[in-house]
Every structure is written in structure tokens, then in C-alpha cells.
Design an enzyme around this catalytic site. Structure first.
Site, PDB file in Angstrom:
ATOM      1  N   SER A  63       0.819  -1.215   0.000  1.00 16.20           N
ATOM      2  CA  SER A  63       0.000   0.000   0.000  1.00 16.20           C
ATOM      3  C   SER A  63       0.854   1.266   0.000  1.00 16.20           C
ATOM      4  O   SER A  63       2.028   1.249   0.382  1.00 16.20           O
ATOM      5  CB  SER A  63      -0.906   0.001   1.226  1.00 16.20           C
ATOM      6  OG  SER A  63      -1.538  -1.249   1.373  1.00 16.20           O
TER       7      SER A  63
HETATM    8  N1  SAH Z   1      -0.710  -4.200   3.751  1.00 11.64           N
HETATM    9  C1  SAH Z   1      -0.293  -5.011   2.628  1.00 11.64           C
HETATM   10  C2  SAH Z   1      -1.299  -4.806   1.537  1.00 11.64           C
HETATM   11  C3  SAH Z   1      -1.370  -5.923   0.584  1.00 11.64           C
HETATM   12  S1  SAH Z   1      -2.638  -5.715  -0.636  1.00 11.64           S
HETATM   13  C4  SAH Z   1       1.090  -4.539   2.208  1.00 11.64           C
HETATM   14  O1  SAH Z   1       1.411  -3.375   2.459  1.00 11.64           O
HETATM   15  O2  SAH Z   1       1.840  -5.324   1.615  1.00 11.64           O
HETATM   16  C5  SAH Z   1      -3.989  -6.587   0.101  1.00 11.64           C
HETATM   17  C6  SAH Z   1      -3.769  -8.071   0.307  1.00 11.64           C
HETATM   18  O3  SAH Z   1      -5.031  -8.596   0.696  1.00 11.64           O
HETATM   19  C7  SAH Z   1      -3.335  -8.866  -0.905  1.00 11.64           C
HETATM   20  O4  SAH Z   1      -2.101  -9.464  -0.650  1.00 11.64           O
HETATM   21  C8  SAH Z   1      -4.450  -9.916  -1.092  1.00 11.64           C
HETATM   22  O5  SAH Z   1      -3.969 -11.188  -1.493  1.00 11.64           O
HETATM   23  C9  SAH Z   1      -5.033  -9.971   0.300  1.00 11.64           C
HETATM   24  N2  SAH Z   1      -6.402 -10.474   0.420  1.00 11.64           N
HETATM   25  C10 SAH Z   1      -7.480 -10.198  -0.354  1.00 11.64           C
HETATM   26  N3  SAH Z   1      -8.569 -10.859   0.108  1.00 11.64           N
HETATM   27  C11 SAH Z   1      -8.165 -11.558   1.204  1.00 11.64           C
HETATM   28  C12 SAH Z   1      -8.825 -12.430   2.124  1.00 11.64           C
HETATM   29  N4  SAH Z   1     -10.120 -12.727   2.028  1.00 11.64           N
HETATM   30  N5  SAH Z   1      -8.107 -12.967   3.136  1.00 11.64           N
HETATM   31  C13 SAH Z   1      -6.787 -12.691   3.271  1.00 11.64           C
HETATM   32  N6  SAH Z   1      -6.099 -11.881   2.428  1.00 11.64           N
HETATM   33  C14 SAH Z   1      -6.789 -11.317   1.417  1.00 11.64           C
END
Ligand code: SAH
Length: 219
Positions: A63
Site C-alpha cells: 500500500s
Molecule cells: N498491507 C499489505 C497490503 C497488501 S494488498 C502490504 O502493504 O503489503 C492486500 C492483500 O489482501 C493482498 O495481498 C491480497 O492477497 C489480500 N487479500 C485479499 N482478500 C483476502 C482475504 N479474504 N483474506 C486474506 N487476504 C486477502
């Protein structure tokens, strides 16, 4: 474990403060202490200090730092809190949370990202964070209730299971809206169990995938 601030982290913290207006010293210190480059693929590490979302593979993104600052500010974590991040991706936000809160749990649906996040955190010496692979919409019930829940992916509504995993006086922050435009919503559970909602900044996050609901059958 408290990490030592770095020059690159300090620079990012200053950039984040300017871009987000977040002035909470604990949040800015966390940005200075966690080396964002360690959570990026090798070819993007030189862009770690940019206030930009960047790809981390499997169609997902780390993010944007100033958006993370707004989320952390809305979350209002205290050092005694038990915190869950749903959709922990690279593990970067978990590392930030580990500098602010007592107990930090992350859940990620992509096994490969969960594994990489665990590996990055352990190489940095952040050993007090639990990363689990799975569907975060279920709220990681084994460790509930949580004082704070941060959902790092967007959906049209906050899953009931996540609200049920909130402790009394707990707070959840999540991007709510359509796939291409969401609002950062803060939801607080008071001591009578009533939920109070507040709308914040506009944002765009990758979708929160609900693995536990089968897709509708074709007619
Ligand atoms: N805070 C993280 C953001 C990653 S983007 C960072 O800074 O790296 C959001 C993430 O949510 C993705 O990796 C995606 O795979 C995950 N995601 C989406 N739906 C999900 C779910 N139901 N359970 C767990 N993870 C999920």
C-alpha cells in the site's frame, strides 16, 4: 521488537507526514524504523522511499505509505493492543504495527505472499508477529477478539465475522465501496456492543476476496 531508525526510513516518515498530515509520533517513528525496501521485490527496492503503492507479485500491491499512515491514524493503536491485519501481503504494515502494538496477527490468502512476509519479518528480527495463510474474512478466530482490526483490501461491506471478532471498545478500519473507489470507514464497538461508523478519506485498494462464499452458479 523495536527496530532502529534508518536514514531511508526517516526520509519516508517525513514524506508521509507531509502527504498525509498525520503527526502521531508513534506512527512516524514506525515508518522511520521499518525498512520498506526489505518488503519489495529486488527490482523495486530502489523505489522504497516513494510515496507510491508498488507491485509485490500475484497481482497485489504494497500500500501507499501516506494511505497506510491515514489507516494507522484512524486505527488509533495503543501499546497494549492486540491487532489483526486482514490481507497482510508483503508484511510491511505488520512490521509497522509491531512497533506500535503489543500483539500483531496477519492473515493473507496467497500462501506465497504469507511465506515471503514471514521470511522478511524474521530476517529483520521481527519475531513477535504471527502470519497465517487463509481467508481473512473469517477473522482469524483462533486469536480473537482483537482490539483493532485493519483490513488492507476493499469490499462493498464490512464482513459480519470481522465485526464479531472485535473486542469491546474495539475498532476496525477498512476501505468500503466499489472495486475502483472506496472510502476508508472506521467502525467502533462501544461497551454496550453498539457499532458506530465514521467515513474518512477516499482510497483505492485491491479487492478483499471472499474465498468462503462459492461463486454464483450460472443459470
Ligand atoms: N498491507 C499489505 C497490503 C497488501 S494488498 C502490504 O502493504 O503489503 C492486500 C492483500 O489482501 C493482498 O495481498 C491480497 O492477497 C489480500 N487479500 C485479499 N482478500 C483476502 C482475504 N479474504 N483474506 C486474506 N487476504 C486477502
Amino acid at each position: 521488537m523495536a527496530l532502529a531508525p534508518t536514514a531511508a526510513g526517516q526520509k519516508l516518515a517525513e514524506r508521509v507526514a507531509r502527504a498525509s498530515d498525520v503527526a502521531d509520533p508513534r506512527i512516524l517513528a514506525a515508518f522511520a524504523q521499518v525498512p520498506r525496501g526489505a518488503f519489495l521485490p529486488a527490482e523495486l527496492q530502489h523505489r522504497a522511499e516513494e510515496d507510491q503503492a508498488l507491485p509485490i507479485g500475484l497481482g497485489q500491491t504494497i500500500s501507499q505509505p501516506s494511505m497506510i499512515a491515514l489507516m494507522l491514524s484512524a486505527l488509533d493503536c495503543a501499546p497494549r493492543h492486540r491487532v489483526l491485519e486482514v490481507g497482510c501481503g508483503s508484511g510491511y504494515v505488520l512490521a509497522l504495527l509491531s512497533q506500535i502494538a503489543a500483539e500483531v496477527f496477519g492473515v493473507e490468502r496467497h500462501a506465497e505472499l504469507a511465506e515471503r512476509a514471514r521470511d522478511t519479518l524474521s530476517k529483520l528480527g521481527v519475531t513477535d508477529v504471527v502470519v497465517q495463510e487463509g481467508d481473512g474474512t473469517l477473522g482469524l478466530p483462533g486469536h480473537a477478539p482483537y482490539d483493532r482490526i485493519l483490513v488492507s483490501a476493499g469490499a462493498p461491506a464490512i464482513p459480519d465475522t470481522l465485526l464479531a471478532a472485535l473486542a469491546e471498545g474495539g475498532r476496525l478500519v477498512m476501505p468500503v465501496g466499489s472495486p475502483d473507489a472506496q472510502i476508508l470507514v472506521t467502525c467502533e464497538r462501544d461497551d454496550k456492543g453498539t457499532l458506530h461508523y465514521r467515513a474518512g478519506a477516499s482510497c483505492v485498494f485491491v479487492p478483499l476476496v471472499n474465498d468462503s462464499t462459492p461463486p454464483p452458479r450460472e443459470a
